[in-house]
Design a protein around this motif. Structure first.
Motif, PDB file in Angstrom:
ATOM      1  N   LEU A 106     -17.688  25.656 -22.098  1.00  0.00           N
ATOM      2  CA  LEU A 106     -16.866  25.563 -23.307  1.00  0.00           C
ATOM      3  C   LEU A 106     -16.160  24.212 -23.338  1.00  0.00           C
ATOM      4  CD1 LEU A 106     -15.339  29.140 -23.044  1.00  0.00           C
ATOM      5  CD2 LEU A 106     -17.136  28.432 -24.629  1.00  0.00           C
ATOM      6  N   THR A 107     -16.486  23.406 -24.336  1.00  0.00           N
ATOM      7  CA  THR A 107     -15.948  22.048 -24.412  1.00  0.00           C
ATOM      8  C   THR A 107     -14.904  21.946 -25.508  1.00  0.00           C
ATOM      9  OG1 THR A 107     -18.103  21.197 -23.698  1.00  0.00           O
ATOM     10  CG2 THR A 107     -16.539  19.607 -24.620  1.00  0.00           C
ATOM     11  N   ASN A 108     -13.716  21.523 -25.126  1.00  0.00           N
ATOM     12  CA  ASN A 108     -12.617  21.351 -26.061  1.00  0.00           C
ATOM     13  C   ASN A 108     -12.757  20.034 -26.814  1.00  0.00           C
ATOM     14  OD1 ASN A 108     -10.192  22.230 -27.225  1.00  0.00           O
ATOM     15  ND2 ASN A 108      -9.299  22.715 -25.235  1.00  0.00           N
ATOM     16  N   GLY A 109     -11.987  19.891 -27.873  1.00  0.00           N
ATOM     17  CA  GLY A 109     -12.022  18.664 -28.645  1.00  0.00           C
ATOM     18  C   GLY A 109     -10.839  17.774 -28.331  1.00  0.00           C
ATOM     19  N   SER A 110     -10.412  17.012 -29.311  1.00  0.00           N
ATOM     20  CA  SER A 110      -9.252  16.165 -29.154  1.00  0.00           C
ATOM     21  C   SER A 110      -8.012  16.993 -29.458  1.00  0.00           C
ATOM     22  CB  SER A 110      -9.336  14.980 -30.124  1.00  0.00           C
ATOM     23  OG  SER A 110      -8.177  14.213 -30.098  1.00  0.00           O
ATOM     24  N   ASP A 111      -7.042  16.975 -28.571  1.00  0.00           N
ATOM     25  CA  ASP A 111      -5.733  17.616 -28.752  1.00  0.00           C
ATOM     26  C   ASP A 111      -5.708  19.104 -28.442  1.00  0.00           C
ATOM     27  OD1 ASP A 111      -4.795  15.152 -29.757  1.00  0.00           O
ATOM     28  OD2 ASP A 111      -5.501  15.668 -31.758  1.00  0.00           O
ATOM     29  N   GLY A 112      -6.829  19.724 -28.115  1.00  0.00           N
ATOM     30  CA  GLY A 112      -6.821  21.138 -27.775  1.00  0.00           C
ATOM     31  C   GLY A 112      -6.347  21.358 -26.346  1.00  0.00           C
ATOM     32  N   GLN A 113      -5.959  22.599 -26.041  1.00  0.00           N
ATOM     33  CA  GLN A 113      -5.530  22.962 -24.700  1.00  0.00           C
ATOM     34  C   GLN A 113      -6.430  24.076 -24.161  1.00  0.00           C
ATOM     35  OE1 GLN A 113      -3.261  21.021 -23.227  1.00  0.00           O
ATOM     36  NE2 GLN A 113      -3.148  19.911 -25.175  1.00  0.00           N
ATOM     37  N   ASN A 114      -6.319  24.353 -22.862  1.00  0.00           N
ATOM     38  CA  ASN A 114      -7.185  25.355 -22.238  1.00  0.00           C
ATOM     39  C   ASN A 114      -7.094  26.708 -22.931  1.00  0.00           C
ATOM     40  OD1 ASN A 114      -5.966  23.877 -19.291  1.00  0.00           O
ATOM     41  ND2 ASN A 114      -8.037  23.572 -20.021  1.00  0.00           N
ATOM     42  N   VAL A 115      -5.910  27.066 -23.386  1.00  0.00           N
ATOM     43  CA  VAL A 115      -5.734  28.352 -24.049  1.00  0.00           C
ATOM     44  C   VAL A 115      -6.634  28.483 -25.272  1.00  0.00           C
ATOM     45  CG1 VAL A 115      -3.765  27.550 -25.444  1.00  0.00           C
ATOM     46  CG2 VAL A 115      -4.008  29.978 -24.932  1.00  0.00           C
ATOM     47  N   ASP A 116      -6.959  27.362 -25.913  1.00  0.00           N
ATOM     48  CA  ASP A 116      -7.846  27.411 -27.068  1.00  0.00           C
ATOM     49  C   ASP A 116      -9.264  27.801 -26.670  1.00  0.00           C
ATOM     50  OD1 ASP A 116      -5.789  26.510 -28.835  1.00  0.00           O
ATOM     51  OD2 ASP A 116      -6.077  24.497 -28.033  1.00  0.00           O
ATOM     52  N   MET A 117      -9.673  27.437 -25.470  1.00  0.00           N
ATOM     53  CA  MET A 117     -10.998  27.825 -25.007  1.00  0.00           C
ATOM     54  C   MET A 117     -11.046  29.312 -24.679  1.00  0.00           C
ATOM     55  SD  MET A 117     -12.941  25.147 -25.237  1.00  0.00           S
ATOM     56  CE  MET A 117     -12.084  25.189 -26.826  1.00  0.00           C
ATOM     57  N   TRP A 118      -9.902  29.895 -24.325  1.00  0.00           N
ATOM     58  CA  TRP A 118      -9.856  31.352 -24.194  1.00  0.00           C
ATOM     59  C   TRP A 118     -10.113  31.982 -25.558  1.00  0.00           C
ATOM     60  CZ3 TRP A 118      -9.761  35.009 -20.501  1.00  0.00           C
ATOM     61  CH2 TRP A 118      -9.453  36.309 -20.895  1.00  0.00           C
ATOM     62  N   THR A 119      -9.387  31.536 -26.555  1.00  0.00           N
ATOM     63  CA  THR A 119      -9.527  32.095 -27.900  1.00  0.00           C
ATOM     64  C   THR A 119     -10.929  31.908 -28.443  1.00  0.00           C
ATOM     65  OG1 THR A 119      -7.187  31.659 -28.341  1.00  0.00           O
ATOM     66  CG2 THR A 119      -8.619  31.992 -30.254  1.00  0.00           C
ATOM     67  N   TYR A 120     -11.522  30.761 -28.177  1.00  0.00           N
ATOM     68  CA  TYR A 120     -12.820  30.430 -28.763  1.00  0.00           C
ATOM     69  C   TYR A 120     -13.991  30.619 -27.796  1.00  0.00           C
ATOM     70  CZ  TYR A 120     -10.862  28.650 -33.126  1.00  0.00           C
ATOM     71  OH  TYR A 120     -10.246  28.539 -34.347  1.00  0.00           O
ATOM     72  N   GLY A 121     -13.876  31.589 -26.876  1.00  0.00           N
ATOM     73  CA  GLY A 121     -15.098  31.832 -26.127  1.00  0.00           C
ATOM     74  C   GLY A 121     -15.038  32.648 -24.856  1.00  0.00           C
ATOM     75  N   VAL A 122     -13.973  32.543 -24.067  1.00  0.00           N
ATOM     76  CA  VAL A 122     -14.023  33.193 -22.759  1.00  0.00           C
ATOM     77  C   VAL A 122     -14.186  34.710 -22.872  1.00  0.00           C
ATOM     78  CG1 VAL A 122     -12.852  33.620 -20.576  1.00  0.00           C
ATOM     79  CG2 VAL A 122     -12.776  31.335 -21.599  1.00  0.00           C
ATOM     80  N   PRO A 123     -13.334  35.437 -23.608  1.00  0.00           N
ATOM     81  CA  PRO A 123     -13.519  36.894 -23.690  1.00  0.00           C
ATOM     82  C   PRO A 123     -14.860  37.282 -24.302  1.00  0.00           C
ATOM     83  CG  PRO A 123     -11.352  36.271 -24.513  1.00  0.00           C
ATOM     84  CD  PRO A 123     -12.138  35.017 -24.356  1.00  0.00           C
ATOM     85  N   ALA A 124     -15.306  36.513 -25.291  1.00  0.00           N
ATOM     86  CA  ALA A 124     -16.596  36.807 -25.916  1.00  0.00           C
ATOM     87  C   ALA A 124     -17.726  36.697 -24.907  1.00  0.00           C
ATOM     88  CB  ALA A 124     -16.840  35.862 -27.089  1.00  0.00           C
ATOM     89  N   ALA A 125     -17.639  35.706 -24.031  1.00  0.00           N
ATOM     90  CA  ALA A 125     -18.661  35.549 -22.994  1.00  0.00           C
ATOM     91  C   ALA A 125     -18.594  36.695 -21.983  1.00  0.00           C
ATOM     92  CB  ALA A 125     -18.478  34.204 -22.293  1.00  0.00           C
ATOM     93  N   LEU A 126     -17.405  36.977 -21.480  1.00  0.00           N
ATOM     94  CA  LEU A 126     -17.251  38.025 -20.464  1.00  0.00           C
ATOM     95  C   LEU A 126     -17.681  39.388 -20.991  1.00  0.00           C
ATOM     96  CD1 LEU A 126     -13.774  37.006 -18.957  1.00  0.00           C
ATOM     97  CD2 LEU A 126     -16.056  36.516 -18.028  1.00  0.00           C
TER      98      LEU A 126
END
Length: 467
Positions: free
Chosen positions: A212-232
């Motif tokens: 999961l690759t973040n963009g400019s200005d995003g934080q790790n929590v955004d990668m949770w919202t945009y993918g981690v639970p969906a993957a798990l």
């Protein structure tokens, strides 16, 4: 799924353009979220709101009159579905900010205080691990909200401290996950990449894995919202990481974005393929916001990527800046910086200056350090050329992996670029636009991350099964 098999011209003087367009430059400014961001409207000058700033967020979708702050608020509200925010907390913060008077200072103070409260003891009985876990996740979200606007606040020098607060909350959340993600430092030049490897369980069963690759200005929590639970939930592993220009590498290690993102992703793939719980033939790569440029660049040179998703497709990040800003850049560094410092800076309203500080800091450590002192950078040329160098027009045709290109109704930053990317792809490809009718409008669908993940992971599942 829908399958779909500007020349510069002389005009008004730069001074006239910038006198009229400084506010417009802010209207196409930036917002948080993995996002190159959404507009932040100027409070001075006469600016015509863009369509994305008006009818595209009707009624209850308008939390703040300023479209930049509104976009950030919508990101927080949308994260509630993943447990990374609470509707009542966000709306209470919105009311507090509006009552106090919307601005960077009130926004930062309100969300920082909310993060602090969540890391303190909750009301009622002593908190168990699950309560502490999700309170820490929400705290990470709210610290991230405050972090985005801190350079425009009364205490810009607290930026690194505020980042560390959010990072601490994120790590506290991760430590309480079951199983906890594997934390590691993956070699990259002289500054290792921090990674968090989430797994459905601790067995050595080889599984599909998404980076999961973040963009400019995003934080790790955004990668949770945009993918981690969906993957798990689908039995996948998920890798979250900070790359150059992001998170720890930017705010602490002081490493800016690089145009050669394959040099970032390849060490991650090396690390993953050495693990027994990763299926080396089923590694996918996603890119949110400006990473819709970075991830495709990496996939053009890293052949072990089995599937790619650009969210949205981005070909030239420099075009995400308004023409009034792009016209400042000339082939000559001295000329460019003279235009910036003598013609532009004196006419920039304070809000516009704050936006420029935020947008340029991931590309210039001097700009970041000056911003922390309340100053506007003087070297425009160096970060501008670094942003310009992120173009991937010439390498899209090299991508071999099946690719999904997302687009969004009301896309504020890269309008037309997702379709441009799709047309240039020669690999198996799909294109899908998320719409206002779905509540999924605007850059990265801030109000619909669950729908966003459904679309992305349904496609990844189907693509991996076919491959």
């Amino acid at each position: 799924m829908t399958h779909i098999s500007g020349e510069r011209h002389p005009g008004p003087t730069r001074r006239a353009l910038l006198l009229a367009g400084a506010g417009a430059a802010v209207v196409t400014g930036c917002a948080r979220g993995g996002a190159g961001g959404a507009p932040a409207a100027a409070t001075t000058g006469s600016v015509t709101p863009s369509p994305a700033a008006t009818g595209i967020t009707p009624g209850a979708m308008t939390l703040f009159k300023d479209p930049g702050y509104n976009f950030n608020g919508l990101l927080a509200l949308g994260a509630s579905g993943a447990g990374a925010a609470e509707v009542g907390e966000v709306l209470t913060a919105v009311n507090t900010i509006n009552q106090a008077g919307l601005g960077a200072q009130t926004y930062v103070e309100t969300f920082r205080k909310l993060g602090d409260q969540l890391l303190a003891a909750p009301p009622g009985a002593p908190a168990d691990g699950q309560t502490k876990r999700f309170r820490a996740l929400r705290a990470a979200q709210y610290y991230g909200q405050a972090l985005f606007f801190v350079l425009g606040s009364d205490d810009p020098g607290s930026e690194e401290k505020l980042y560390q607060a959010g990072r601490g909350a994120w790590d506290a959340f991760c430590d309480l996950c079951e199983p906890a993600p594997v934390k590691a430092r993956v070699p990259y030049g002289t500054t290792p990449l921090p990674v968090w490897f989430f797994r459905p369980d601790t067995s050595d069963t080889p599984r599909p894995t998404v980076i999961l690759t973040n963009g400019s200005d995003g934080q790790n929590v955004d990668m949770w919202t945009y993918g981690v639970p969906a993957a798990l939930d689908r039995g996948w592993n998920a890798l979250v990481y900070d790359g150059p220009g992001q998170g720890q590498l930017l705010f602490v290690d002081q490493v800016v974005f690089t145009p050669t993102w394959e040099k970032v992703v390849t060490p991650l793939v090396d690390w993953l393929t050495a693990r027994p719980d990763v299926d080396p033939g089923k590694i996918a790569l996603t890119g949110l916001s400006m990473a819709g440029d970075l991830a495709p660049r990496a996939a053009a040179f890293e052949d072990r990527i089995a599937a790619l998703v650009a969210m949205p497709g981005c070909v030239e990040p420099w075009l995400g800046f308004p023409p009034e800003i792009r016209q400042i850049l000339t082939p000559d560094k001295q000329e460019t910086n003279d235009i910036w410092n003598k013609e532009v800076v004196p006419e920039l309203p304070p809000d516009a200056a704050d936006v420029m500080k935020k947008r340029f800091e991931p590309f210039s450590i001097p700009a970041m350090l000056e911003a922390r002192q309340g100053k506007l950078f003087t070297d425009f040329y160096t970060p501008a050329t670094r942003i310009q160098a992120l173009t991937i027009k010439d390498v899209i045709g090299r991508i071999k992996a099946p690719t999904l290109v997302l687009d969004y109704e009301g896309e504020q930053f890269y309008p037309g670029q997702p379709r441009q990317m799709y047309d240039a792809l020669t690999s198996p490809k799909d294109y899908l636009k998320l719409t206002a009718a779905q509540g999924a409008q605007l850059h990265c669908s801030p109000m619909a991350p669950q729908l966003h993940c459904e679309v992305v992971f349904d496609w990844l599942q189907e693509t991996m099964a076919a491959g």
